[in-house]
Design an enzyme around this catalytic site. Structure first.
Site, mmCIF file in Angstrom:
data_model
loop_
_atom_site.group_PDB
_atom_site.id
_atom_site.type_symbol
_atom_site.label_atom_id
_atom_site.label_comp_id
_atom_site.label_asym_id
_atom_site.label_seq_id
_atom_site.Cartn_x
_atom_site.Cartn_y
_atom_site.Cartn_z
ATOM 1 N N ASP A 94 0.672 -1.109 0.049
ATOM 2 C CA ASP A 94 -0.025 -0.154 0.007
ATOM 3 C C ASP A 94 0.861 1.216 0.052
ATOM 4 O O ASP A 94 2.142 1.242 0.528
ATOM 5 C CB ASP A 94 -0.790 0.039 1.149
ATOM 6 C CG ASP A 94 -1.838 1.234 1.394
ATOM 7 O OD1 ASP A 94 -2.359 1.756 0.495
ATOM 8 O OD2 ASP A 94 -1.550 1.817 2.558
ATOM 9 N N ASP A 114 -2.168 -0.750 5.897
ATOM 10 C CA ASP A 114 -2.572 0.197 7.022
ATOM 11 C C ASP A 114 -4.196 0.546 7.326
ATOM 12 O O ASP A 114 -4.773 0.820 8.321
ATOM 13 C CB ASP A 114 -1.844 1.247 7.185
ATOM 14 C CG ASP A 114 -2.360 2.511 6.067
ATOM 15 O OD1 ASP A 114 -2.337 2.260 5.132
ATOM 16 O OD2 ASP A 114 -2.952 3.426 6.900
#
Length: 269
Positions: A8, A218
């Site tokens: 990410d 996250d």
């Protein structure tokens, strides 16, 4: 042995100032020298990833990217689309009506026109700035039903968006993939699109098995790929629900969490 690591961007690879640390750059380069593929998996469009792809030298015909939260999977060098499941003008019109009913702002990514919105707002301007995209204001009612829309976002101040999300019709969650990437962004994707399904398509294209893949994230839009991965890693700054499904919790994005993962599971293996 791990063959691919999917990362990410915001809150994971990038520090809060939008940069990649030297330690992390070196760890990524070392992983690639060992033959491990490094794939950026982001809610951003490819245009918003190019700076980082170039910085990390992930810009060849051997490199791939998951953009728009997996709605598009592309070869970086050739721009060949490996997988595409997107939305339409009819979806934009429907979700505009929903946004009006719950009192939040909306914007969308059009394949032909880039970032579009019925009314410019702070977070739409932020999205355009982050990704280097021009912004066009237009009435979503003017969109043809088959107009190609990649993803649609409800955007507003966190407290305003939270109230709006609480009022959303439950049926929307059956019709779309709905993910939250930030307190001020709620994203609507084609029901078949998410980072997990995008990564699965890429893995099949590359003949890589799920247990040979590490995913690092996250936030809520990373959930699907963490559930798919052989090794699911949550950053130290990840939301509690993402930490709860992780196999390993790394350091935060300010503490070289991505480098720590690569050093621990790839370079030390």
């Amino acid at each position: 042995m791990y063959k691919l690591i999917a990362l990410d961007m915001d809150g994971t690879l990038l520090r809060e100032d939008g940069t990649i640390s030297e330690r992390t750059r070196k760890a990524i380069a070392a992983a690639r020298e060992q033959g491990v593929r490094v794939v950026l998996a982001s809610g951003r469009p490819l245009e918003g990833l190019e700076r980082y792809l170039n910085e990390l030298e992930l810009n060849s015909h051997d490199d791939y990217v998951l953009s728009y939260n997996g709605s598009l999977v592309q070869n970086v060098g050739s721009r060949q689309v490996i997988r595409s499941h997107i939305l339409s003008g009819a979806d934009a019109r429907q979700l505009f009506d929903v946004s009006q009913a719950v009192g939040v702002n909306i914007h969308a990514f059009s394949r032909q026109q880039g970032l579009i919105t019925p009314r410019s707002s702070t977070y739409t301007e932020l999205e355009g700035s982050i990704n280097g995209l021009p912004l066009t204001e237009l009435d979503f009612a003017s969109l043809e039903p088959e107009h190609e829309i990649i993803k649609i976002m409800l955007i507003d101040e966190p407290e305003v968006l939270a109230r709006g999300v609480a009022a959303l019709p439950a049926a929307l969650y059956e019709q779309y993939t709905v993910v939250q990437s930030a307190p001020f962004f709620l994203e609507f994707l084609n029901k078949q699109s998410n980072k997990g399904s995008g990564l699965a398509a890429l893995a099949a294209h590359l003949d890589i098995q799920a247990d040979e893949i590490i995913c690092v994230g996250d936030a809520g839009n990373d959930r699907h790929m963490l559930e798919y991965a052989g090794l699911a890693v949550a950053m130290g700054n990840a939301s509690p629900d993402i930490k709860a499904i992780a196999d390993f919790i790394s350091h935060s994005n300010e503490e070289d969490g991505v480098a720590h993962v690569i050093e621990t599971f790839i370079l030390s293996a």
